[in-house]
Design an enzyme around this catalytic site. Structure first.
Site, PDB file in Angstrom:
ATOM      1  N   CYS A   1       0.864  -1.185   0.000  1.00  0.00           N
ATOM      2  CA  CYS A   1       0.000   0.000   0.000  1.00  0.00           C
ATOM      3  C   CYS A   1       0.904   1.240   0.000  1.00  0.00           C
ATOM      4  CB  CYS A   1      -0.996  -0.012   1.160  1.00  0.00           C
ATOM      5  SG  CYS A   1      -0.250   0.062   2.803  1.00  0.00           S
TER       6      CYS A   1
ATOM      7  N   ARG B   1      -3.451  -0.536   5.350  1.00  0.00           N
ATOM      8  CA  ARG B   1      -4.031  -1.630   4.566  1.00  0.00           C
ATOM      9  C   ARG B   1      -3.116  -2.850   4.426  1.00  0.00           C
ATOM     10  NH1 ARG B   1      -5.208   2.166  -0.427  1.00  0.00           N
ATOM     11  NH2 ARG B   1      -3.280   3.038   0.458  1.00  0.00           N
TER      12      ARG B   1
ATOM     13  N   ASP C   1      -8.129   4.042   0.960  1.00  0.00           N
ATOM     14  CA  ASP C   1      -7.184   4.372   2.019  1.00  0.00           C
ATOM     15  C   ASP C   1      -7.971   4.868   3.233  1.00  0.00           C
ATOM     16  OD1 ASP C   1      -5.222   5.329   3.660  1.00  0.00           O
ATOM     17  OD2 ASP C   1      -4.107   6.312   2.056  1.00  0.00           O
TER      18      ASP C   1
HETATM   19  P1  4NP Z   1      -1.853   2.888   3.997  1.00  0.00           P
HETATM   20  O1  4NP Z   1      -2.450   4.269   4.549  1.00  0.00           O
HETATM   21  O2  4NP Z   1      -1.277   3.188   2.637  1.00  0.00           O
HETATM   22  O3  4NP Z   1      -3.044   1.979   3.932  1.00  0.00           O
HETATM   23  O4  4NP Z   1      -0.815   2.445   5.011  1.00  0.00           O
HETATM   24  C1  4NP Z   1      -1.680   5.427   4.678  1.00  0.00           C
HETATM   25  C2  4NP Z   1      -0.971   5.645   5.841  1.00  0.00           C
HETATM   26  C3  4NP Z   1      -0.225   6.794   5.978  1.00  0.00           C
HETATM   27  C4  4NP Z   1      -0.200   7.719   4.950  1.00  0.00           C
HETATM   28  C5  4NP Z   1      -0.898   7.481   3.790  1.00  0.00           C
HETATM   29  C6  4NP Z   1      -1.630   6.334   3.658  1.00  0.00           C
HETATM   30  N1  4NP Z   1       0.547   8.894   5.095  1.00  0.00           N
HETATM   31  O5  4NP Z   1       0.426   9.781   4.225  1.00  0.00           O
HETATM   32  O6  4NP Z   1       1.311   9.049   6.071  1.00  0.00           O
END
Ligand code: 4NP
Length: 156
Positions: A9, A15, A122
């Site tokens: 991800c 995720r 997300d």
């Molecule tokens: P992930 O969600 O891609 O599902 O882990 C996110 C977690 C953190 C960030 C973006 C998406 N971030 O910008 O820090």
């Protein structure tokens, strides 16, 4: 030889650690499951507490996972690379140098909705219920993936 599956991800805290824990819970130990982010913000960090919470409610402990960033070595180390959304797909494909590497990269919800290009949303900027929805999507996709892997590798 162990079958190796990578979940990808953006941050590797919401995720993909969930997808890693869910798929691992459905397979025997000779399947190696890992997860990474395309981004570098959360290297070394534990998963988001909301992912840890929903996983724990379902009997899965992901609290000891730590963030790692995707590297081109992952194309070599893993047999199959499941990405959570279309942006992850673009970002990973952009790092591939051969057709064989590109062919390892699949959108995870294609397992449920083939060729519809559906994203796992997300949940980072939302509330706990978003994580519950993501859990249910990933659980359904991982049921299909685990069934396929067990059939394809029944002689392992
Ligand atoms: P992930 O969600 O891609 O599902 O882990 C996110 C977690 C953190 C960030 C973006 C998406 N971030 O910008 O820090």
């Amino acid at each position: 030889m162990a079958v190796k599956i990578l979940m990808v991800c953006l941050g590797n805290i919401c995720r993909s650690p969930l997808a890693e824990g869910i798929l691992r819970s459905k397979l025997p130990k000779n399947f190696i499951i890992d997860s990474v982010g395309t981004g570098n913000w959360h290297i070394g960090n534990p998963p988001d507490p909301r992912s840890v919470k929903i996983a724990s409610e379902k009997g899965i402990d992901i609290s000891n996972l730590r963030g790692r960033q995707f590297s081109t070595q992952d194309f070599i180390n893993f047999d199959c690379i499941y990405v959570m959304d279309n942006q992850n797909h673009k970002d990973v494909i952009a790092l591939a140098t051969t057709e064989a590497e590109k062919s390892k990269v699949k959108l995870i919800l294609d397992e449920l909705f083939p060729n519809e290009n559906v994203d796992v949303p997300d949940p980072y900027f939302g509330l706990q219920d978003g994580f519950e929805k993501v859990y249910d999507m990933l659980d359904a996709a991982c049921n299909v993936i685990a069934d396929k892997l067990l059939k394809e590798n029944s002689t392992l």
